[in-house]
Scaffold this motif. Structure first.
Motif, short mmCIF file in Angstrom:
data_model
loop_
_atom_site.label_atom_id
_atom_site.label_comp_id
_atom_site.label_asym_id
_atom_site.label_seq_id
_atom_site.Cartn_x
_atom_site.Cartn_y
_atom_site.Cartn_z
N LYS A 94 -11.79 12.81 -2.86
CA LYS A 94 -10.53 13.28 -3.45
C LYS A 94 -9.38 12.34 -3.11
O LYS A 94 -8.53 12.06 -3.95
N ASP A 95 -9.36 11.84 -1.88
CA ASP A 95 -8.32 10.88 -1.49
C ASP A 95 -8.48 9.58 -2.28
O ASP A 95 -7.49 9.00 -2.74
N PHE A 96 -9.71 9.11 -2.43
CA PHE A 96 -9.95 7.91 -3.22
C PHE A 96 -9.46 8.10 -4.66
O PHE A 96 -8.84 7.21 -5.24
N GLU A 97 -9.76 9.26 -5.23
CA GLU A 97 -9.34 9.54 -6.61
C GLU A 97 -7.82 9.53 -6.74
O GLU A 97 -7.27 8.97 -7.70
N ARG A 98 -7.12 10.15 -5.77
CA ARG A 98 -5.65 10.13 -5.79
C ARG A 98 -5.13 8.71 -5.65
O ARG A 98 -4.20 8.29 -6.34
N GLY A 99 -5.72 7.96 -4.72
CA GLY A 99 -5.30 6.58 -4.51
C GLY A 99 -5.52 5.72 -5.74
O GLY A 99 -4.66 4.92 -6.13
N LEU A 100 -6.66 5.88 -6.38
CA LEU A 100 -6.94 5.10 -7.59
C LEU A 100 -5.98 5.47 -8.72
O LEU A 100 -5.53 4.60 -9.47
N ALA A 101 -5.65 6.75 -8.84
CA ALA A 101 -4.69 7.17 -9.87
C ALA A 101 -3.32 6.54 -9.61
O ALA A 101 -2.66 6.06 -10.54
N TRP A 152 0.80 -1.22 0.00
CA TRP A 152 0.00 0.00 0.00
C TRP A 152 0.84 1.27 0.00
O TRP A 152 0.37 2.32 -0.43
N ALA A 153 2.05 1.19 0.47
CA ALA A 153 2.92 2.39 0.52
C ALA A 153 3.11 3.00 -0.87
O ALA A 153 3.33 4.20 -0.99
N ARG A 154 2.99 2.19 -1.91
CA ARG A 154 3.20 2.70 -3.27
C ARG A 154 1.99 3.42 -3.84
O ARG A 154 2.13 4.16 -4.82
N TRP A 155 0.80 3.21 -3.27
CA TRP A 155 -0.37 3.83 -3.90
C TRP A 155 -1.36 4.49 -2.93
O TRP A 155 -2.12 5.36 -3.35
N SER A 156 -1.38 4.12 -1.68
CA SER A 156 -2.38 4.67 -0.76
C SER A 156 -2.13 6.16 -0.49
O SER A 156 -1.02 6.54 -0.12
N PRO A 157 -3.15 7.00 -0.64
CA PRO A 157 -2.95 8.44 -0.42
C PRO A 157 -2.59 8.78 1.01
O PRO A 157 -1.95 9.79 1.27
N TRP A 158 -2.98 7.93 1.96
CA TRP A 158 -2.73 8.24 3.37
C TRP A 158 -1.32 7.86 3.81
O TRP A 158 -0.84 8.34 4.83
N GLU A 159 -0.67 7.00 3.06
CA GLU A 159 0.70 6.62 3.39
C GLU A 159 1.66 7.80 3.29
O GLU A 159 2.69 7.83 3.94
N LYS A 160 1.30 8.78 2.50
CA LYS A 160 2.19 9.92 2.25
C LYS A 160 1.99 11.06 3.26
O LYS A 160 2.73 12.03 3.26
N LEU A 161 0.98 10.94 4.12
CA LEU A 161 0.68 12.01 5.06
C LEU A 161 1.76 12.21 6.12
O LEU A 161 2.01 13.33 6.54
N ASP A 162 2.35 11.12 6.56
CA ASP A 162 3.35 11.19 7.63
C ASP A 162 4.47 10.20 7.32
O ASP A 162 4.33 9.00 7.57
N PRO A 163 5.60 10.69 6.76
CA PRO A 163 6.70 9.79 6.40
C PRO A 163 7.26 8.99 7.58
O PRO A 163 7.83 7.92 7.39
#
Length: 182
Positions: free
Chosen positions: A164-171, A56-67
């Motif tokens: 919006k988060d779902f759209e980023r994650g799907l992209a 999930w680290a490669r695509w989930s939008p929430w993984e990028k919120l806090d490195p």
């Protein structure tokens, strides 16, 4: 002179609170948020990115919120019973996910439990359908609207915010899946 002003301000505040409470009470008991896209890869190429939390680290939008988010994986490496817990900053919050159902290349169902910033338990589903030239994937989340959630919904459109988060994650999932190839 000061007393009538204070009474007027208190009355206006009380009326405002009452209006918010009435509007909140009219919000639905449950919510559904859904987005979909088509990925130019077969379901067999997309599904492994969903079924293994370590990917999930490669695509989930929430993984990028806090490195520096702390992550813990449990259960089997993928599929039913696999778990993922996170603890991050105020943006990432804290919670757990558990895979409840895993039908390879068709469906993945998760229990998503938020602990912070507010407690909530939701059901997340990813549905994959083969289409000419790829896979149509639908990402949906369903849950109960708590009273605090209803009050929040008076001021914010949850579908737009989470959508919006779902759209980023799907992209990002589309990019990762298409790069991996069939």
């Amino acid at each position: 002179m000061l007393k009538p002003i204070l009474l007027s301000v208190a009355g206006a505040v009380a009326l405002g609170v009452l209006v918010v409470l009435v509007l909140a009470s009219r919000k639905p008991e449950s919510f559904h948020i859904e987005r979909r896209t088509v990925i130019a890869a077969p379901p067999e190429a997309v599904f492994p990115h969903l079924n293994d939390f370590r990917r999930w680290a490669r695509w989930s939008p929430w993984e990028k919120l806090d490195p520096s988010m702390q992550k813990t994986y449990g259960g089997p490496p993928s599929g039913v019973g696999s778990t993922y817990a996170w603890r991050g900053d105020s943006k990432a919050g804290e919670g757990t996910m558990t895979i409840l159902e895993s039908r390879p290349s068709e469906l993945l169902t998760l229990r998503l439990e938020f602990l912070k910033p507010f407690p909530a338990t939701n059901t997340v589903t990813y549905t994959l359908v083969p289409k000419a030239g790829g896979t149509e994937i639908t990402w949906a989340m369903d849950g109960k609207n708590t009273f605090m959630g209803k009050i929040f919904a008076v001021f914010f459109d949850m579908d737009a915010l989470i959508g919006k988060d779902f759209e980023r994650g799907l992209a990002d999932l589309k990019q990762v899946s298409e790069e991996a190839g069939p």
